[in-house]
Structure formats: structure tokens, C-alpha cells
Design a protein around this motif. Structure first.
Motif, short mmCIF file in Angstrom:
data_model
loop_
_atom_site.label_atom_id
_atom_site.label_comp_id
_atom_site.label_asym_id
_atom_site.label_seq_id
_atom_site.Cartn_x
_atom_site.Cartn_y
_atom_site.Cartn_z
N LEU A 6 47.69 59.47 18.59
CA LEU A 6 47.25 58.10 18.41
C LEU A 6 48.03 57.50 17.24
CD1 LEU A 6 43.37 58.55 18.67
CD2 LEU A 6 44.80 57.27 20.30
N PRO A 7 48.39 56.22 17.33
CA PRO A 7 49.08 55.59 16.20
C PRO A 7 48.20 55.65 14.95
CG PRO A 7 49.06 54.14 18.14
CD PRO A 7 48.13 55.27 18.44
N SER A 8 48.81 55.83 13.79
CA SER A 8 48.03 55.91 12.56
C SER A 8 48.78 55.26 11.41
CB SER A 8 47.72 57.37 12.22
OG SER A 8 48.90 58.06 11.85
N VAL A 9 48.01 54.80 10.42
CA VAL A 9 48.56 54.23 9.19
C VAL A 9 47.84 54.89 8.02
CG1 VAL A 9 48.94 52.15 7.83
CG2 VAL A 9 49.02 52.02 10.33
N THR A 10 48.58 55.57 7.17
CA THR A 10 48.01 56.28 6.02
C THR A 10 48.87 56.02 4.78
OG1 THR A 10 49.24 58.29 6.62
CG2 THR A 10 46.95 58.13 7.40
N PRO A 11 48.33 56.26 3.58
CA PRO A 11 49.14 56.08 2.37
C PRO A 11 50.10 57.25 2.16
CG PRO A 11 46.93 56.77 1.79
CD PRO A 11 46.93 56.57 3.27
N ARG A 12 51.22 56.95 1.54
CA ARG A 12 52.22 57.99 1.26
C ARG A 12 51.85 58.67 -0.06
NH1 ARG A 12 57.12 58.16 3.76
NH2 ARG A 12 56.99 55.96 4.35
N GLU A 13 50.86 59.57 0.00
CA GLU A 13 50.26 60.14 -1.20
C GLU A 13 51.17 61.12 -1.94
OE1 GLU A 13 47.59 59.03 -2.46
OE2 GLU A 13 45.92 58.86 -1.06
N VAL A 14 51.96 61.90 -1.22
CA VAL A 14 52.86 62.83 -1.91
C VAL A 14 53.82 62.05 -2.79
CG1 VAL A 14 54.66 64.58 -1.65
CG2 VAL A 14 52.68 64.60 -0.12
N ALA A 15 54.39 60.98 -2.24
CA ALA A 15 55.32 60.15 -3.00
C ALA A 15 54.60 59.48 -4.17
CB ALA A 15 55.96 59.10 -2.10
N GLY A 16 53.32 59.10 -3.98
CA GLY A 16 52.55 58.50 -5.06
C GLY A 16 52.37 59.45 -6.24
N GLY A 17 52.00 60.70 -5.94
CA GLY A 17 51.85 61.70 -6.99
C GLY A 17 53.17 61.96 -7.70
N ARG A 18 54.24 61.95 -6.92
CA ARG A 18 55.57 62.17 -7.51
C ARG A 18 55.97 60.98 -8.39
NH1 ARG A 18 58.07 63.50 -3.05
NH2 ARG A 18 58.93 61.46 -2.59
N THR A 19 55.68 59.76 -7.94
CA THR A 19 56.02 58.56 -8.72
C THR A 19 55.31 58.56 -10.07
OG1 THR A 19 56.43 57.22 -6.75
CG2 THR A 19 55.87 56.04 -8.77
N ALA A 20 54.01 58.90 -10.07
CA ALA A 20 53.24 58.93 -11.32
C ALA A 20 53.82 59.94 -12.30
CB ALA A 20 51.78 59.26 -11.02
N THR A 21 54.08 61.14 -11.81
CA THR A 21 54.59 62.21 -12.68
C THR A 21 56.01 61.91 -13.15
OG1 THR A 21 53.26 63.73 -11.34
CG2 THR A 21 54.83 64.70 -12.88
N ASP A 22 56.83 61.40 -12.26
CA ASP A 22 58.21 61.07 -12.60
C ASP A 22 58.25 59.98 -13.68
OD1 ASP A 22 61.13 61.46 -11.78
OD2 ASP A 22 60.92 59.28 -11.60
N HIS A 23 57.32 59.02 -13.60
CA HIS A 23 57.28 57.96 -14.60
C HIS A 23 56.99 58.54 -15.99
CE1 HIS A 23 56.78 53.92 -16.16
NE2 HIS A 23 55.57 54.22 -16.62
N LEU A 24 56.10 59.51 -16.06
CA LEU A 24 55.79 60.15 -17.33
C LEU A 24 56.98 60.96 -17.84
CD1 LEU A 24 52.15 61.31 -16.56
CD2 LEU A 24 52.83 59.44 -18.08
#
Length: 341
Positions: free
Chosen positions: A154-172
Motif C-alpha cells: 500500500l502507498p505510504s508516507v512516513t518521516p525520514r527518522e534515521v536522517a533526522g537523528g543523523r541531522t541532530a547529531t551531526d549539527h552538534l
């Protein structure tokens, strides 16, 4: 809607629930009247874009939205605003029902939706998770929102959570931090599994060893952020930055650090996740990761319209980026006068 919320003395989520006439929302008649009166006083009118391809009337089409929860957190209401915007652009009507995951009630809601000129169904959940919608729901065009089918059929739309966790840590890390604490939510949840994965990916990409002592178990509540922040700061080698897996735990973390006499971000940086309304009002304002439910709602409606008119052979599995919202709680980290970034 922000103006209406301020006039009525309610949250923007409550305004969204009232203006969208959501079935099952736990609101009093008095609250509904306050919102509607404020909307009337401010001259609020629902509008569709001039580019709309359909108008209400005999040719009207309806997008049915079925969600398990709506009032316990703002996410489904925010996604609903995105769905409504995209529907308005196409001259479509949105009808919403809250089912609390009751399969029997879902069947009844579907029967109600099918009594309308139904374009299709958006099936959403408040937590990102795997679902098995009843087979009868698959008889109409359907897109899953913030959830996915095990077989991905079925088509689905979800957040890109792995990239979100990486973005937060990379910013720090780019701000000069190497000792980065993480206060998690429940680790069995899809969102936390992926955010932790992103945290570890960011460390690995900068050749920073993973230290299990820096990862503390939380439960998404401010009390967990408070307690686990104290535990992190009691380590022999405490972190110089803390990544809280949601903004509510960051709120508790702020309280603990201020109680200890620590300055944010001068002594320790803090980053959250979700971009809840409170994040911008913390002092200092909280740097965080946006959970993109509005954009997810827009995309789900867009996919449903496309799928209903031209069925896709391979159901699209879409992931939406979780961007950084850079505020004031992360500063440049300097050790002994040397910038370590």
C-alpha cells in the motif's frame, strides 16, 4: 488559525479540530463555540485555490481520513491541515473520523465514507508503526499516513527518522562536540529505533566511538529528560551536548541543567526533536528537528489523488525529510581556547 487560537484562548490544534469538524475529537460545546465565534469575528473563510480543478456540487469528491487518535498529540491535526490544503487546491472535501484502532468501528466509518462520492481513503496513525488495515478498506484507493504495511503493498508516507537523528547529531558535532549524550524514548518504537540509528551513523561518519554510557533510557516525558540529564552529568566524563529524542524531554533537561547552574549553550548544548510549539518559547529557544506532519499530510493527499486517478503498479513508499530548526540552544564548543570543530 494562529490568530483564531489567540482570540479564543485555545491551542492551534483545537482550532484545527473545530474548523475541520473532526468526528470523535474530545472538545466541549463551549470550546467549539469560542473557536467559531473567534473565527467569525476575524472574518475567517475557507478558501480553495483558483487553480482548483473541481468545485463542490454534483461533481464533488471526498477524501476520507481515518485516524486512530487526534487529541492526545498535535501530529494528526497538523497532518490534517496539510491534507485539507491539498484537497482545497483540487476542489475536494475532507471528511475525518477518529477510530482509536477499533476494527469494527473502522468498518462502520468506511461504510459512511462510501455513502459519499469517495475519491479514496487516508489511513493514519499517531505513532509511526506497521499496520494491517482490514481487507475491506483495501477495496478503495488508500494511502497510509505515518504508518506502513508489512508487505509494503500500500502507498505510504512516513518521516525520514534515521536522517533526522543523523541531522541532530551531526549539527552538534559540527558545533565542536564529541561527548554527546542521547536521552531516548521507548526503544521499541519505530521512531526511536531510527533516531538512535541516525545518532550512531553520525558518530561513525566523524570517527567518534559510540559510548553506551552516553545513551540513557527515557519515555518522552519531561520527567525522564530531567532525571536522565542528571544521570548523564554525573558521569566521570560528562557530555558537552545532549540530544533529547523529543522536545518534552528537552524541557526536563533544561530544568535539570539550570538547577545545576549550567548555562545553555555556553556550558552545555541541548537539541530536541519534533519542533513542538513550546520549543520556540524556551529560554534559550530550543534548537530542534522538525517532525514534518504538515508536509506528510500534503504528500499523502497528493498521492491519493494521483493513485485514485491513475493507479500505481508499484505502491510508492515515501519518506519526508525532518529538517533542522536552528535556534539558540546549540553554540560553538571551545575547549581550552581551541575550537574543536
Amino acid at each position: 488559525m494562529t490568530d483564531i487560537a489567540a482570540r479564543a484562548g485555545v491551542s492551534q490544534t483545537t482550532v484545527s479540530l473545530v474548523l475541520n469538524d473532526v468526528l470523535g475529537a474530545r472538545l466541549t460545546d463551549q470550546t467549539r463555540l469560542l473557536v467559531l465565534e473567534a473565527a467569525r469575528e476575524l472574518g475567517y473563510r475557507r478558501q480553495t485555490r483558483r487553480s482548483a480543478t473541481r468545485t463542490a456540487g454534483s461533481d464533488a469528491r471526498v477524501i476520507g481520513v481515518m485516524v486512530d487518535e487526534l487529541s492526545t498529540d498535535p501530529w494528526c491535526a497538523i497532518a490534517l491541515d496539510g491534507i485539507r490544503e491539498k484537497a482545497g487546491e483540487n476542489g475536494l472535501i475532507v471528511s475525518v473520523a477518529v477510530t482509536q484502532g477499533d476494527a469494527e468501528f473502522e468498518q462502520a466509518v468506511l461504510a459512511h465514507f462510501r455513502s459519499m462520492p469517495l475519491l479514496g481513503l487516508i489511513y493514519g496513525t499517531i505513532q509511526t508503526r506497521q499496520v494491517r488495515p482490514p481487507s475491506t478498506l483495501r477495496q478503495v484507493p488508500m494511502v497510509l499516513l505515518n504508518c506502513y504495511a508489512a508487505d509494503r503493498n500500500l502507498p505510504s508516507v512516513t518521516p525520514r527518522e534515521v536522517a533526522g537523528g543523523r541531522t541532530a547529531t551531526d549539527h552538534l558535532i559540527r558545533a565542536g562536540h564529541r561527548r554527546i549524550g542521547l536521552i531516548t524514548g521507548e526503544t521499541w518504537m519505530d521512531a526511536m529505533v531510527d533516531r538512535l540509528k541516525g545518532y550512531r551513523q553520525a558518530l561513525a561518519s566523524h570517527n567518534i566511538p559510540f559510548d553506551a554510557a552516553l545513551v540513557r533510557p527515557g519515555n518522552w516525558e519531561p520527567s525522564a529528560g530531567y532525571a536522565q540529564c542528571l544521570a548523564l552529568m554525573q558521569l566521570a566524563d560528562p557530555p558537552t551536548a545532549i540530544f533529547c529524542a523529543n522536545d518534552l524531554m528537552a524541557l526536563g533537561c533544561f530544568d535539570a541543567l539550570k538547577e545545576m547552574g549550567k548555562r545553555i549553550p555556553e556550558d552545555i548544548a541541548v537539541i530536541g526533536y519534533d519542533d513542538r510549539e513550546i520549543a520556540q518559547f524556551l529560554r534559550p529557544a530550543l534548537t530542534t528537528i522538525l517532525l514534518p506532519h504538515f508536509d506528510m499530510g500534503v504528500l499523502a493527499a497528493e498521492q491519493l489523488i494521483e493513485h485514485a486517478r491513475r493507479p500505481q503498479r508499484r505502491p510508492r513508499q515515501s519518506k519526508v525529510d525532518c529538517p533542522l530548526v536552528d535556534r539558540a540552544s546549540v553554540g560553538r564548543h571551545v575547549l581550552s581556547g581551541v575550537d574543536r570543530s
